[in-house]
Design an enzyme around this catalytic site. Structure first.
Site, mmCIF file in Angstrom:
data_model
loop_
_atom_site.group_PDB
_atom_site.id
_atom_site.type_symbol
_atom_site.label_atom_id
_atom_site.label_comp_id
_atom_site.label_asym_id
_atom_site.label_seq_id
_atom_site.Cartn_x
_atom_site.Cartn_y
_atom_site.Cartn_z
ATOM 1 N N LYS A 223 25.833 6.169 98.407
ATOM 2 C CA LYS A 223 25.807 7.787 98.773
ATOM 3 C C LYS A 223 26.714 8.167 99.623
ATOM 4 C CE LYS A 223 22.631 6.646 102.642
ATOM 5 N NZ LYS A 223 21.264 6.284 102.906
ATOM 6 N N ARG B 197 10.623 7.519 109.869
ATOM 7 C CA ARG B 197 11.095 8.436 109.031
ATOM 8 C C ARG B 197 10.253 8.584 107.765
ATOM 9 N NH1 ARG B 197 17.351 8.035 106.339
ATOM 10 N NH2 ARG B 197 16.191 6.884 104.957
HETATM 11 C C1 LIG Z 1 21.266 4.913 103.204
HETATM 12 C C2 LIG Z 1 19.950 4.202 102.937
HETATM 13 C C3 LIG Z 1 20.129 2.845 102.989
HETATM 14 C C4 LIG Z 1 21.579 2.131 103.158
HETATM 15 O O1 LIG Z 1 21.718 2.112 104.571
HETATM 16 P P1 LIG Z 1 23.052 1.269 105.165
HETATM 17 O O2 LIG Z 1 22.837 1.453 106.525
HETATM 18 O O3 LIG Z 1 24.118 2.237 104.775
HETATM 19 O O4 LIG Z 1 23.004 0.135 104.666
HETATM 20 C C5 LIG Z 1 19.084 1.958 102.616
HETATM 21 N N1 LIG Z 1 17.960 2.448 102.348
HETATM 22 C C6 LIG Z 1 17.747 3.707 102.522
HETATM 23 C C7 LIG Z 1 16.411 4.288 102.327
HETATM 24 C C8 LIG Z 1 18.631 4.693 102.723
HETATM 25 O O5 LIG Z 1 18.545 6.043 102.874
#
Ligand SMILES: *Cc1c(COP(=O)(O)O)cnc(C)c1O
Length: 355
Positions: free
Chosen positions: A36, A129
């Site tokens: 992302k 969250r």
């Molecule tokens: C963005 C996201 C991740 C990745 O997180 P990082 O800290 O960039 O490794 C993993 N799981 C979910 C649900 C996310 O939204």
């Protein structure tokens, strides 16, 4: 040649992925590469697949569409919008879920498309969250899902350190494994995937505290910035400069350090303050807050100061640098996570891959 520009080093990204996927594999953990932060750019995702990612994961379905050509399972990370259920079933093999209403909608579309859609039920272990918070609701939800033939519960997962800043520990991840065991008992369901979080869970591998049974992690920031995110520490032997920002100088002039006249609000409604350092040599650059926040960029040339900026301009103090800058020259910056996110999203920033 078009500026501003982000230069992406695919070789370094592949190496970071290789380093972390190996570390995880040794503990029986597969990794999903999270795409992302770079808007699902396929070349970068490809480097991560070459580095050993077993899944691609993104929070937006628009990005997963761009990754459709890769034949490894794709995960939708953000809980699906009910209104996007058709696309979710089309472009994601797996989605993270917590609402039975949405799962029902996914089931309807999966049936229409003659597909089986996999879900990971999200459990909120306290970061507050996404995810089911009440334990009973977990078993009830799985019971309800049983009537949907086109939905398969592939596993459970959790996400930490995103809203509440909660650090993954043995204790909270063991709760996830406890729930797995109870699902086996109470729902008579053996789960395949136990997804133990994001880059903030990596420190548990480093200290050998990762509970046995966690077999999946979703990694974004650690792959692109070489940092674990629970304590913000650099990962040994990982590359930290996979993304570099280059901007062009459009004016160089000597000016006072304090604006002339009555000081009101700046372009963003803040009242600016200034320190008098006398006449300084300033470089005006063609990038602005529309493309990146000033707090998310860091100069390679340590003798330059960032003075500020507005929507489309960045103002630098180049009085003390030993380098000789001229109009049309390029100045380079390191990017933070937020900096990568914003520049990769801005249509005004060119993106170039190198390897
Ligand atoms: C963005 C996201 C991740 C990745 O997180 P990082 O800290 O960039 O490794 C993993 N799981 C979910 C649900 C996310 O939204």
């Amino acid at each position: 040649m078009s500026y501003p520009k982000v230069i992406i080093d695919l070789n370094k990204i592949e190496k970071n992925t290789l380093l972390l996927s190996k570390k995880c594999n040794e503990k029986g953990i597969d990794i999903a590469a999270v795409t992302k932060v770079f808007c699902g750019a396929p070349e970068i995702a490809h480097a991560m697949i070459k580095g050993g990612a077993k899944y691609l994961a993104d929070s937006r379905i628009e990005n997963l569409k761009k990754l459709n050509k890769f034949h490894i399972p794709k995960i939708l990370l953000r809980l699906p919008m009910k209104s996007q259920a058709e696309d979710v079933v089309e472009y994601a093999d797996i989605s993270l879920n917590s609402e039975i209403e949405v799962i029902e909608e996914l089931s309807t579309w999966a049936k229409k498309k003659n597909k089986v859609h996999n879900i990971i039920l999200m459990i909120d272990l306290g970061d507050l969250r996404e995810g089911i918070f009440e334990e009973e609701e977990i078993y009830e939800t799985i019971n309800k899902i049983k009537k949907y033939e086109n939905i398969r519960v592939k596993g459970i997962g959790t996400n930490l350190t995103c809203y509440g800043g909660i650090i993954p520990r043995k204790e909270n991840l063991n709760k996830l494994l406890n729930i797995r065991d109870k699902i086996k008992e109470r729902n008579n369901l053996e789960l395949e995937m136990i997804s133990g979080g994001n880059s903030s869970s990596l420190h548990l591998i480093e200290s050998d505290d990762m509970p046995q049974g966690i077999n999946h992690l979703r990694l974004g920031e650690s792959l692109v910035l070489g940092r674990e995110t629970a304590f913000g520490e650099n990962i040994e032997n990982a590359h930290r400069d996979c993304f570099k920002l280059e901007v062009e100088i459009i004016e160089i002039k000597e000016k006072p350090s304090i604006p002339i006249g009555d000081i009101g609000m700046d372009a963003f409604g803040n009242k600016p303050t200034f320190i008098d350092k006398g006449i300084r040599k300033r470089a005006l650059c063609a990038i602005g807050k529309q493309d990146v926040d000033i707090s998310d960029i860091e100069l390679y040339d340590c003798d330059i100061d960032i003075l500020g900026g507005s929507s489309d301009h960045l103002i630098l103090d180049i009085t003390d640098t030993k380098n000789d800058y001229n109009i049309g020259d390029i100045i380079s910056f390191r990017l933070s996570y937020g900096g990568i996110l914003k520049t990769m999203t801005s249509e005004y920033v060119d993106k170039v891959v190198s390897s």
